[in-house]
Structures are given as C-alpha cells and as structure tokens.
Scaffold this active site. Sequence first.
Site, PDB file in Angstrom:
ATOM      1  N   ILE A  55      43.840  34.217  43.175  1.00 15.78           N
ATOM      2  CA  ILE A  55      44.663  35.325  42.902  1.00 15.78           C
ATOM      3  C   ILE A  55      44.118  36.104  41.687  1.00 15.78           C
ATOM      4  O   ILE A  55      44.558  35.700  40.726  1.00 15.78           O
ATOM      5  CB  ILE A  55      46.180  35.127  43.370  1.00 15.78           C
ATOM      6  N   PRO A  56      43.368  36.772  41.729  1.00  9.56           N
ATOM      7  CA  PRO A  56      42.769  37.394  40.592  1.00  9.56           C
ATOM      8  C   PRO A  56      43.451  38.459  39.769  1.00  9.56           C
ATOM      9  O   PRO A  56      43.420  39.746  39.707  1.00  9.56           O
ATOM     10  CB  PRO A  56      41.114  38.066  41.051  1.00  9.56           C
ATOM     11  N   CYS A  57      44.632  38.083  39.228  1.00  7.03           N
ATOM     12  CA  CYS A  57      45.543  38.809  38.683  1.00  7.03           C
ATOM     13  C   CYS A  57      45.085  39.737  37.457  1.00  7.03           C
ATOM     14  O   CYS A  57      45.395  40.592  36.765  1.00  7.03           O
ATOM     15  CB  CYS A  57      46.799  38.043  38.162  1.00  7.03           C
ATOM     16  N   PHE A  58      43.957  39.149  36.724  1.00  8.84           N
ATOM     17  CA  PHE A  58      43.324  39.795  35.652  1.00  8.84           C
ATOM     18  C   PHE A  58      42.779  40.861  36.006  1.00  8.84           C
ATOM     19  O   PHE A  58      42.410  41.783  35.136  1.00  8.84           O
ATOM     20  CB  PHE A  58      42.142  38.809  35.084  1.00  8.84           C
ATOM     21  N   ARG A  59      42.521  41.158  37.154  1.00  8.77           N
ATOM     22  CA  ARG A  59      41.909  42.442  37.691  1.00  8.77           C
ATOM     23  C   ARG A  59      43.117  43.677  37.739  1.00  8.77           C
ATOM     24  O   ARG A  59      42.669  44.630  38.178  1.00  8.77           O
ATOM     25  CB  ARG A  59      41.249  42.376  39.018  1.00  8.77           C
TER      26      ARG A  59
END
Length: 101
Positions: free
Chosen positions: A51-55
């Site tokens: 889950i690429p929350c950094f995006r």
Amino acid sequence: MNTFERIYAVVRKIPKGKVATYGQIATLAGNPHWSQVVGYALHSNPDPQGIPCFRVVNRFGELSSAFAFGGINRQQELLEAEGIEVTDNKVDLNIYLWDGR
C-alpha cells in the site's frame, strides 16, 4: 469492506510516478469528507510494501511531516526513486497528480 480497506484499495491503484491527495483518496473511497480518516488509515498502514502511502500528499502537493514510515525525508526518497521531483518538500500537482483512473 470497511473504511480503511476502501482507502487502501484506492491507494494501491496510484501508479508509480504519480501522487494523489488525501481529499482525492477520500472521494474515490466513497466520502469526500474522509480526508482526515485517510490520514489515520495511512498512518496505520498494515502493508507499507503493498500500500504505497508515500504517494499521498496534501492538497498543495506537500509531503507529510508525520510520514509514519521513516519521516519526511524517507517519503521524499521514495517519491524521487520513482522519478517524482520534490522541491522544498513539495511536488508539482500539475505534473504528478494521478487522474484517478
């Protein structure tokens, strides 16, 4: 599907090299008033690799000073590794904003 699962499902769709805003994620997850809930969900992300929350950035394109997985510098490193230019802790939404499709 609970609220956090709906949020995670949307965040998983953000393509490499793009970002989305908290409000955009909230709207796509089903409620435009969930911006803060998106923040809570991402802060408790159970699968940072999947889950690429950094995006996810704020409505001005600013990085999160409370990035839960290594701080603001780590978020910048992850975005730059995908070719996203970060200047003064901010990304240009005119260039990098995901269209939600």
